[in-house]
Enzyme design. Structure first.
Site, short mmCIF file in Angstrom:
data_model
loop_
_atom_site.label_atom_id
_atom_site.label_comp_id
_atom_site.label_asym_id
_atom_site.label_seq_id
_atom_site.Cartn_x
_atom_site.Cartn_y
_atom_site.Cartn_z
N ASP A 11 0.87 -1.19 0.00
CA ASP A 11 0.00 0.00 0.00
C ASP A 11 0.90 1.24 0.00
O ASP A 11 2.09 1.17 0.30
CB ASP A 11 -0.91 0.01 1.24
N SER A 12 0.28 2.38 -0.28
CA SER A 12 1.03 3.63 -0.23
C SER A 12 1.50 3.93 1.19
O SER A 12 2.47 4.65 1.39
CB SER A 12 0.15 4.78 -0.72
N TYR A 43 -0.87 8.57 -2.27
CA TYR A 43 -0.82 8.38 -3.72
C TYR A 43 -1.97 9.11 -4.42
O TYR A 43 -1.86 9.41 -5.60
CB TYR A 43 -0.96 6.89 -4.06
N GLY A 44 -3.05 9.34 -3.70
CA GLY A 44 -4.29 9.83 -4.31
C GLY A 44 -4.15 11.16 -5.02
O GLY A 44 -4.96 11.50 -5.87
N CYS A 74 -4.18 -1.37 -2.17
CA CYS A 74 -4.35 0.08 -2.35
C CYS A 74 -5.24 0.25 -3.56
O CYS A 74 -4.87 -0.15 -4.68
CB CYS A 74 -2.97 0.69 -2.60
N ASN A 75 -6.43 0.82 -3.36
CA ASN A 75 -7.36 1.00 -4.48
C ASN A 75 -6.77 1.89 -5.56
O ASN A 75 -6.95 1.66 -6.75
CB ASN A 75 -8.67 1.61 -3.98
N THR A 76 -6.06 2.94 -5.12
CA THR A 76 -5.51 3.90 -6.08
C THR A 76 -4.49 3.21 -6.99
O THR A 76 -4.56 3.33 -8.21
CB THR A 76 -4.84 5.07 -5.32
N CYS A 208 -10.99 3.13 -0.43
CA CYS A 208 -9.60 3.49 -0.15
C CYS A 208 -9.27 2.72 1.12
O CYS A 208 -10.04 2.80 2.10
CB CYS A 208 -9.45 4.99 0.08
N THR A 209 -8.16 1.99 1.11
CA THR A 209 -7.90 1.10 2.24
C THR A 209 -7.57 1.86 3.53
O THR A 209 -7.55 1.28 4.60
CB THR A 209 -6.79 0.09 1.91
N HIS A 210 -7.31 3.16 3.40
CA HIS A 210 -7.12 3.96 4.62
C HIS A 210 -8.44 4.19 5.35
O HIS A 210 -8.46 4.38 6.57
CB HIS A 210 -6.54 5.34 4.28
#
Ligand code: DGL
Length: 285
Positions: A11-12, A43-44, A74-76, A208-210
């Site tokens: 992930d970012s 990253y977004g 990470c979806n982005t 978004c995984t956050h």
């Protein structure tokens, strides 16, 4: 996987830890190697080019560290880079390795259809069954249009309404005060609801995984009738089913190691707070 071959999770920054927690609960015998690109998070707001380059470099590092399978948590990165990675680079350079993402299992759950072949899923694997779904995500994920496009290709009757949440992943990453996060979330939710006040979404995805780290604030801001779907649970179930269909599995007690491109002491402190248990990151080799 054999004993010495961990599953890479990328992930970012901290977000992928929400996915990793679901994976270690479901697959306690597997070894995981987590990599957070904290030095470049979020990253977004980065360009698609930068996201692609950093994602490819991260996957390459995880391959070099013996991962045969990498999950882009990470979806982005999945929305912007995964298809290109899988179609060209992976086949050319690492034909025996696999890279999966968090977007495909969500699209399957929302559409009730498989990612490849668009076949109806076995009933136990379709989660959503909602005809209108809100997706909250980073600006880049929203711009990629991946959720609406991929769901429409499989289930045209499901409506996806997207809402970008610029700055939210970064604010979570920086451990901003709760009140600030709450305000950002309330304004994203009210902007989405305001577009169709007569028709609140049946379900919502934190794309978004956050965002599962602040799921409570989303739940509080959304109407009571809107179901919040858990991406970590959906992705955990999908990886479990993937591993069951692929023969190499490790045995015994799994171990998880954590790598960061950021400052290990700072990242460890924040991750420990988020996860409610000790997490020790080390710098990338
Ligand atoms: N956690 C990531 C996602 O799922 C990215 C957040 C960010 O770095 O902007 O989209």
């Amino acid at each position: 996987m054999n004993e010495s071959s961990p599953i890479g999770v990328f992930d970012s920054g901290h977000g992928g830890l929400t996915i990793l927690s679901a994976l270690t609960q479901r697959l306690p015998w597997e070894h995981f190697l987590y990599l957070g690109d904290h030095a470049a998070a979020p990253y977004g707001e980065r360009s698609p080019r930068e996201i692609y380059d950093r994602t490819q470099a991260a996957v390459e590092l995880l391959f070099a560290l013996n991962c045969r399978l990498v999950l882009i948590a990470c979806n982005t990165a999945a929305a912007v880079a995964l298809r290109r990675l899988q179609q060209g680079w992976l086949a050319r350079h690492y034909p025996d390795r696999r890279v999966l993402g968090v977007l495909a299992p969500m699209v399957e759950a929302l559409s009730g259809r498989s990612w490849t072949g668009h076949q109806p899923l076995r009933s136990g694997m379709t989660g959503a069954g909602a005809s209108s779904v809100a997706v909250f995500a980073t600006r880049r994920t929203v711009e990629s249009d991946a959720y609406p496009r991929e769901v429409a290709a499989r289930a045209p009757s499901v409506t996806i309404e997207q809402e970008p949440c610029p700055g939210l992943a970064g604010a979570i990453e920086q451990d901003r005060p709760d009140a600030e996060l709450k305000d950002m979330i309330a304004s994203a939710v009210s902007s989405l609801l305001g577009r169709h006040p007569e028709r609140p979404p049946e379900a919502a995805v934190l794309g978004c995984t956050h965002f599962p780290l602040v799921a409570g604030h989303f739940a509080a801001a959304l109407p009571k009738t809107t179901r919040l779907l858990s991406q970590p649970q959906v992705v955990g179930a999908a990886l479990q089913s993937y591993l069951a269909r692929h023969p190499e599995r490790s045995s015994g007690a799994g171990e998880t190691r954590y790598l960061t491109t950021g400052t290990p002491a700072l990242v460890s402190r924040l991750a420990t707070r988020f996860l409610g248990g000790p997490v020790r990151f080390v710098g990338v080799p």
